[in-house]
Design a protein around this motif. Structure first.
Motif, PDB file in Angstrom:
ATOM      1  N   ASN A 160       0.874  -1.158   0.000  1.00 40.53           N
ATOM      2  CA  ASN A 160       0.000   0.000   0.000  1.00 40.53           C
ATOM      3  C   ASN A 160       0.918   1.217   0.000  1.00 40.53           C
ATOM      4  N   GLY A 161       1.036   1.888  -1.144  1.00 36.40           N
ATOM      5  CA  GLY A 161       1.923   3.034  -1.232  1.00 36.40           C
ATOM      6  C   GLY A 161       2.113   3.508  -2.657  1.00 36.40           C
ATOM      7  N   THR A 162       3.162   4.330  -2.850  1.00 37.07           N
ATOM      8  CA  THR A 162       3.403   4.955  -4.150  1.00 37.07           C
ATOM      9  C   THR A 162       4.869   4.833  -4.543  1.00 37.07           C
ATOM     10  N   ALA A 163       5.103   4.279  -5.723  1.00 36.40           N
ATOM     11  CA  ALA A 163       6.443   4.233  -6.312  1.00 36.40           C
ATOM     12  C   ALA A 163       6.618   5.489  -7.154  1.00 36.40           C
ATOM     13  N   ILE A 164       7.635   6.293  -6.832  1.00 36.25           N
ATOM     14  CA  ILE A 164       7.837   7.596  -7.476  1.00 36.25           C
ATOM     15  C   ILE A 164       9.101   7.560  -8.321  1.00 36.25           C
ATOM     16  N   THR A 165       9.016   8.151  -9.502  1.00 34.59           N
ATOM     17  CA  THR A 165      10.180   8.299 -10.376  1.00 34.59           C
ATOM     18  C   THR A 165      10.285   9.750 -10.814  1.00 34.59           C
ATOM     19  N   ILE A 166      11.486  10.328 -10.641  1.00 34.53           N
ATOM     20  CA  ILE A 166      11.793  11.693 -11.069  1.00 34.53           C
ATOM     21  C   ILE A 166      12.997  11.585 -11.998  1.00 34.53           C
ATOM     22  N   THR A 167      12.935  12.222 -13.172  1.00 31.57           N
ATOM     23  CA  THR A 167      13.999  12.042 -14.157  1.00 31.57           C
ATOM     24  C   THR A 167      14.484  13.363 -14.755  1.00 31.57           C
ATOM     25  N   THR A 168      15.640  13.268 -15.419  1.00 33.00           N
ATOM     26  CA  THR A 168      16.197  14.387 -16.176  1.00 33.00           C
ATOM     27  C   THR A 168      17.198  13.862 -17.186  1.00 33.00           C
ATOM     28  N   GLN A 169      17.633  14.740 -18.066  1.00 32.39           N
ATOM     29  CA  GLN A 169      18.793  14.504 -18.926  1.00 32.39           C
ATOM     30  C   GLN A 169      19.826  15.555 -18.573  1.00 32.39           C
ATOM     31  N   GLN A 170      21.035  15.098 -18.267  1.00 32.35           N
ATOM     32  CA  GLN A 170      22.122  15.997 -17.922  1.00 32.35           C
ATOM     33  C   GLN A 170      23.232  15.864 -18.955  1.00 32.35           C
ATOM     34  N   GLY A 171      24.132  16.834 -18.960  1.00 29.39           N
ATOM     35  CA  GLY A 171      25.289  16.784 -19.846  1.00 29.39           C
ATOM     36  C   GLY A 171      26.495  16.132 -19.188  1.00 29.39           C
ATOM     37  N   GLU A 172      26.385  15.807 -17.898  1.00 31.71           N
ATOM     38  CA  GLU A 172      27.474  15.193 -17.138  1.00 31.71           C
ATOM     39  C   GLU A 172      26.905  14.123 -16.205  1.00 31.71           C
ATOM     40  N   TYR A 173      27.772  13.199 -15.792  1.00 32.41           N
ATOM     41  CA  TYR A 173      27.371  12.294 -14.719  1.00 32.41           C
ATOM     42  C   TYR A 173      27.157  13.126 -13.457  1.00 32.41           C
ATOM     43  N   PRO A 174      26.284  12.672 -12.539  1.00 33.32           N
ATOM     44  CA  PRO A 174      26.031  13.442 -11.326  1.00 33.32           C
ATOM     45  C   PRO A 174      27.325  13.757 -10.563  1.00 33.32           C
ATOM     46  N   ARG A 175      27.407  14.986 -10.079  1.00 36.86           N
ATOM     47  CA  ARG A 175      28.580  15.431  -9.319  1.00 36.86           C
ATOM     48  C   ARG A 175      28.397  15.086  -7.841  1.00 36.86           C
ATOM     49  N   ALA A 176      29.514  14.760  -7.193  1.00 39.11           N
ATOM     50  CA  ALA A 176      29.512  14.526  -5.752  1.00 39.11           C
ATOM     51  C   ALA A 176      29.206  15.845  -5.038  1.00 39.11           C
ATOM     52  N   PHE A 177      28.706  15.750  -3.817  1.00 39.67           N
ATOM     53  CA  PHE A 177      28.454  16.938  -3.003  1.00 39.67           C
ATOM     54  C   PHE A 177      29.086  16.705  -1.640  1.00 39.67           C
ATOM     55  N   THR A 178      29.980  17.614  -1.239  1.00 39.19           N
ATOM     56  CA  THR A 178      30.694  17.451   0.037  1.00 39.19           C
ATOM     57  C   THR A 178      30.296  18.495   1.071  1.00 39.19           C
ATOM     58  N   GLY A 179      29.351  19.342   0.738  1.00 34.23           N
ATOM     59  CA  GLY A 179      28.939  20.400   1.653  1.00 34.23           C
ATOM     60  C   GLY A 179      27.833  19.982   2.590  1.00 34.23           C
ATOM     61  N   THR A 180      27.237  20.979   3.226  1.00 33.99           N
ATOM     62  CA  THR A 180      26.105  20.775   4.119  1.00 33.99           C
ATOM     63  C   THR A 180      24.828  21.113   3.367  1.00 33.99           C
TER      64      THR A 180
END
Length: 184
Positions: A160-180
């Motif tokens: 009982n619930g919802t499977a969610i998908t959010i998408t995009t097309q980027q020009g690069e692989y996802p970048r790491a994030f080291t901040g807060t």
């Protein structure tokens, strides 16, 4: 850009974990910029600057149901990365449907996700990634709600619930994030 080094797989890399631990979402229009990590060999951001007092919001999900994929294709000399973020929210309620409608009607979403994978240090630091923003498309790499499959099930023990998908097309692989992550 040219190949400037190889890649080493160490023991810690073989003892890895999959899945996402945390998902934060923000309206892309609420983000002013990300600061590039100037460290050699880095593909990441160190900070995010928001407009005014806007924030990222934590989206909780069922354990073991969240992850992202980044699939590259090259055509006519250009590479695009299809990025998909998926997670499952348990239980169908009016509150869940209200939150889903915010995703459905959003004019662009940027996400910072935290994976269960870590750097094997003591104490271990998990890896975070930015989805829906890059250095080629910048804010126009925003993510969009793609699907939300909601079900109450038919038998007492059904999901009982919802499977969610959010998408995009980027020009690069996802970048790491080291901040807060700026949250309330």
């Amino acid at each position: 850009m040219a190949i400037t080094s190889g890649h080493t797989v160490i023991c810690c890399d073989r003892n890895r974990r999959g899945g996402l631990k945390t998902i934060w979402l923000a309206n892309t229009d609420d983000i002013t910029s990300f600061t590039l990590d100037a460290t050699a060999g880095s593909h990441g951001y160190t900070t995010v600057t928001m407009t005014g007092a806007t924030l990222f919001y934590k989206w909780e999900f069922d354990r073991g149901t969240a992850g992202f994929t980044a699939s590259a294709t090259r055509e006519n000399g250009s590479t695009l990365i299809d990025v998909s973020l998926e997670f499952y929210i348990p239980k169908v309620t009016g509150e869940v449907n209200h939150d889903l409608m915010e995703l459905v009607t959003s004019c662009g979403i940027t996400s910072i996700v935290e994976s269960y994978a870590d750097d094997c240090a003591d104490p271990a630091v998990t890896y975070m990634f930015v989805l829906g923003w890059d250095e080629i498309f910048e804010e126009t790499a925003y993510m969009e709600f793609t699907s939300g499959e909601e079900t109450t099930g038919v038998a007492l023990q059904d999901a009982n619930g919802t499977a969610i998908t959010i998408t995009t097309q980027q020009g690069e692989y996802p970048r790491a994030f080291t901040g807060t992550v700026p949250i309330s």
